[in-house]
Design a protein around this motif. Structure first.
Motif, mmCIF file in Angstrom:
data_model
loop_
_atom_site.group_PDB
_atom_site.id
_atom_site.type_symbol
_atom_site.label_atom_id
_atom_site.label_comp_id
_atom_site.label_asym_id
_atom_site.label_seq_id
_atom_site.Cartn_x
_atom_site.Cartn_y
_atom_site.Cartn_z
ATOM 1 N N ALA A 203 39.300 37.180 49.795
ATOM 2 C CA ALA A 203 38.897 37.440 48.425
ATOM 3 C C ALA A 203 39.406 38.798 48.000
ATOM 4 O O ALA A 203 39.639 39.688 48.805
ATOM 5 C CB ALA A 203 37.361 37.417 48.303
ATOM 6 N N ALA A 204 39.588 38.975 46.689
ATOM 7 C CA ALA A 204 40.054 40.259 46.175
ATOM 8 C C ALA A 204 39.006 41.318 46.430
ATOM 9 O O ALA A 204 37.809 41.038 46.433
ATOM 10 C CB ALA A 204 40.320 40.135 44.673
ATOM 11 N N PRO A 205 39.459 42.554 46.655
ATOM 12 C CA PRO A 205 38.488 43.628 46.874
ATOM 13 C C PRO A 205 37.541 43.745 45.708
ATOM 14 O O PRO A 205 37.919 43.635 44.557
ATOM 15 C CB PRO A 205 39.373 44.884 47.009
ATOM 16 C CG PRO A 205 40.717 44.377 47.440
ATOM 17 C CD PRO A 205 40.863 43.051 46.782
ATOM 18 N N ALA A 206 36.283 44.016 46.036
ATOM 19 C CA ALA A 206 35.254 44.067 44.996
ATOM 20 C C ALA A 206 35.418 45.306 44.143
ATOM 21 O O ALA A 206 35.874 46.344 44.597
ATOM 22 C CB ALA A 206 33.872 44.071 45.637
ATOM 23 N N PRO B 184 38.545 27.443 37.358
ATOM 24 C CA PRO B 184 37.196 27.030 36.924
ATOM 25 C C PRO B 184 36.238 26.846 38.095
ATOM 26 O O PRO B 184 35.052 27.159 37.992
ATOM 27 C CB PRO B 184 37.441 25.724 36.175
ATOM 28 C CG PRO B 184 38.873 25.815 35.719
ATOM 29 C CD PRO B 184 39.588 26.562 36.798
ATOM 30 N N GLY B 185 36.750 26.333 39.209
ATOM 31 C CA GLY B 185 35.878 26.156 40.363
ATOM 32 C C GLY B 185 35.366 27.475 40.911
ATOM 33 O O GLY B 185 34.190 27.614 41.280
ATOM 34 N N GLU B 186 36.259 28.475 40.966
ATOM 35 C CA GLU B 186 35.849 29.791 41.423
ATOM 36 C C GLU B 186 34.843 30.423 40.467
ATOM 37 O O GLU B 186 33.880 31.067 40.884
ATOM 38 C CB GLU B 186 37.077 30.694 41.563
ATOM 39 C CG GLU B 186 36.781 32.090 42.087
ATOM 40 C CD GLU B 186 36.344 32.074 43.549
ATOM 41 O OE1 GLU B 186 35.789 33.091 43.997
ATOM 42 O OE2 GLU B 186 36.544 31.041 44.235
ATOM 43 N N ILE B 187 35.048 30.214 39.156
ATOM 44 C CA ILE B 187 34.122 30.757 38.166
ATOM 45 C C ILE B 187 32.746 30.131 38.337
ATOM 46 O O ILE B 187 31.718 30.831 38.285
ATOM 47 C CB ILE B 187 34.670 30.514 36.740
ATOM 48 C CG1 ILE B 187 35.938 31.357 36.520
ATOM 49 C CG2 ILE B 187 33.611 30.852 35.688
ATOM 50 C CD1 ILE B 187 36.615 31.093 35.190
ATOM 51 N N ALA C 167 29.912 39.252 38.378
ATOM 52 C CA ALA C 167 30.307 39.189 36.966
ATOM 53 C C ALA C 167 31.675 39.809 36.774
ATOM 54 O O ALA C 167 32.496 39.323 35.969
ATOM 55 C CB ALA C 167 29.276 39.904 36.110
ATOM 56 N N GLY C 168 31.987 40.898 37.497
ATOM 57 C CA GLY C 168 33.316 41.495 37.410
ATOM 58 C C GLY C 168 34.394 40.589 37.946
ATOM 59 O O GLY C 168 35.502 40.509 37.396
ATOM 60 N N LEU C 169 34.077 39.867 39.040
ATOM 61 C CA LEU C 169 35.057 38.934 39.594
ATOM 62 C C LEU C 169 35.311 37.768 38.655
ATOM 63 O O LEU C 169 36.429 37.238 38.580
ATOM 64 C CB LEU C 169 34.564 38.435 40.955
ATOM 65 C CG LEU C 169 34.525 39.479 42.082
ATOM 66 C CD1 LEU C 169 33.887 38.884 43.334
ATOM 67 C CD2 LEU C 169 35.923 40.000 42.396
ATOM 68 N N ILE C 170 34.267 37.345 37.922
ATOM 69 C CA ILE C 170 34.452 36.252 36.957
ATOM 70 C C ILE C 170 35.471 36.647 35.895
ATOM 71 O O ILE C 170 36.288 35.823 35.448
ATOM 72 C CB ILE C 170 33.097 35.875 36.320
ATOM 73 C CG1 ILE C 170 32.224 35.132 37.344
ATOM 74 C CG2 ILE C 170 33.286 35.002 35.078
ATOM 75 C CD1 ILE C 170 30.857 34.768 36.832
ATOM 76 N N GLN C 171 35.461 37.895 35.480
ATOM 77 C CA GLN C 171 36.396 38.343 34.453
ATOM 78 C C GLN C 171 37.845 38.238 34.923
ATOM 79 O O GLN C 171 38.755 38.058 34.105
ATOM 80 C CB GLN C 171 36.092 39.795 34.072
ATOM 81 C CG GLN C 171 34.709 40.004 33.463
ATOM 82 C CD GLN C 171 34.437 41.468 33.165
ATOM 83 O OE1 GLN C 171 35.370 42.237 32.916
ATOM 84 N NE2 GLN C 171 33.176 41.844 33.185
#
Length: 383
Positions: free
Chosen positions: A328-331, A202-205, A193-197
């Motif tokens: 991917a970006a760090p969590a 759109p594909g990644e979301i 959910a944090g990564l979605i923000q």
């Protein structure tokens, strides 16, 4: 009525014994077939006999009134049968070898009264034999009964303690499963959910949202199966084993962890419990990295050496800044503190499999979680 008799069985037995004493002694006194070591009125003999019968009712609380009453009944009314009841009660209700002296005194009373009994044959040896048979043997039987009752109490207490221990172990097992299932699922969902923000594609979301849905459905399935398996020591059908470890690592990479995996496990040689424990070790280790060191590099090792399965999750000490490329970006770290139950429950889970769990900071400033679990190595085919 049956329930009342069952609850008052001991009291009813004592009443019947008291009536038996009266039925045995009173007719003999009233018909003049009783005797005494010294001349006493008939009323005194009846009073002494009644006191002995009343003492029967109190014998379970203390046997001494019965001992005194039956001795007086023998000396002043010539009735010897109540001595048998007194000898039995003396050892059956309280037990203990320290009461042998009182039993010997009762036997002596029996011999003395039998010697002056006008209706006996006055044979000293026969009086001793009767004293042994009617006083000493009942006392011995009472001692055995006392020991038997003590053994039954100990067995019941031991069984009760075993049941309480089994119930506590079952509660801990349920707590482990609930903690591992819920904590892992919620942690991954919060991170996604944090990564979605932060995501614009759109594909990644959609991918992250699908991961949240998949993790939620899987957690609900595990919880449902866990609830149906509460009365069984078996694992739920959906319980993951070592084959799920690569998927755990891939989920970690999706949520931004930098995870490397070394996996070398003979899956066919592992029991379901051992395999599930290995899975939980890796799951707990990755969850802790997400919460406490989300930007660190992580090394997951799961390999068999001899008859031991070694599982470890080790993370580096330094956080890694978000970089370019296809990583991917760090969590993000979830915005909550851990409960502190994860590693404790994991230690108990590993110990149940005969293994050992160790954890602590590394020299490089990271954190290491290591488990050693015994297993049955696969048999080598004969040449």
């Amino acid at each position: 009525m049956a329930g009342l008799v069952a609850r008052r069985r001991d009291a009813l037995g004592d009443v019947l014994l008291a009536l038996a004493v009266l039925a045995f002694a009173v007719p003999a006194i009233l018909t003049g077939r009783s005797f005494s070591l010294m001349p006493v009125p008939e009323a005194v003999r009846l009073a002494v006999t009644s006191a002995a019968a009343a003492a029967v009712l109190a014998r379970r609380r203390t046997p001494w009134p019965l001992v005194t009453g039956t001795s007086a009944c023998a000396l002043f009314a010539g009735q010897l049968v109540p001595l048998t009841l007194a000898a039995y009660a003396l050892t059956a209700e309280r037990g203990g070898r320290h009461r042998l002296g009182a039993v010997a005194a009762l036997a002596g009373v029996y011999v003395v009264v039998d010697r002056v009994n006008p209706y006996s044959d006055h044979a000293p040896l026969l009086a001793v034999v009767w004293a042994v048979a009617l006083v000493c043997l009942p006392a011995l039987a009472g001692h055995w009964v006392s020991r038997y009752r003590a053994m039954i109490r100990e067995l019941r207490e031991s069984a009760r303690a075993g049941e309480e221990q089994a119930a506590a172990l079952e509660r801990r097992r349920i707590a482990w499963e609930l903690h591992d299932t819920v904590t892992h699922a919620v942690t991954v969902m919060v991170l996604n959910a944090g990564l979605i923000q932060d995501a614009d594609d759109p594909g990644e979301i959609r991918k992250l949202a699908g991961s949240i849905e998949d993790k939620g459905v899987r957690a609900l399935t595990e919880l449902r199966e866990l609830l149906t398996a509460l009365r069984s020591s078996d694992l739920p059908p959906s319980a993951e084993s070592v084959e799920g470890i690569p998927r755990l690592v891939e989920e970690g990479r999706v949520t931004g962890l930098r995870v490397a995996l070394h996996y070398e496990v003979p899956e066919e040689a592992l029991s379901r419990q051992a395999g599930h424990t290995c899975y939980r070790v890796v799951q707990e280790g990755l969850n802790n990295v997400r919460k406490h060191a989300p930007g660190a590099d992580v090394q997951v090792v799961c390999e068999a050496r001899g008859d031991t399965l070694n599982v470890s999750v080790v993370n580096s000490g330094g956080a890694v800044a978000a970089g370019g490329g296809d990583r991917a970006a760090p969590a993000r770290a979830p915005a909550h503190e851990g409960s502190g139950y994860g590693l404790t429950g994991l230690s108990e889970r590993v110990a149940q499999q005969g293994g050992r769990l160790t954890y602590g900071p590394t020299a490089e400033g990271g954190f290491a979680l290591n488990a050693s679990i015994p297993y049955r190595p696969p048999e080598r085919p004969a040449n």
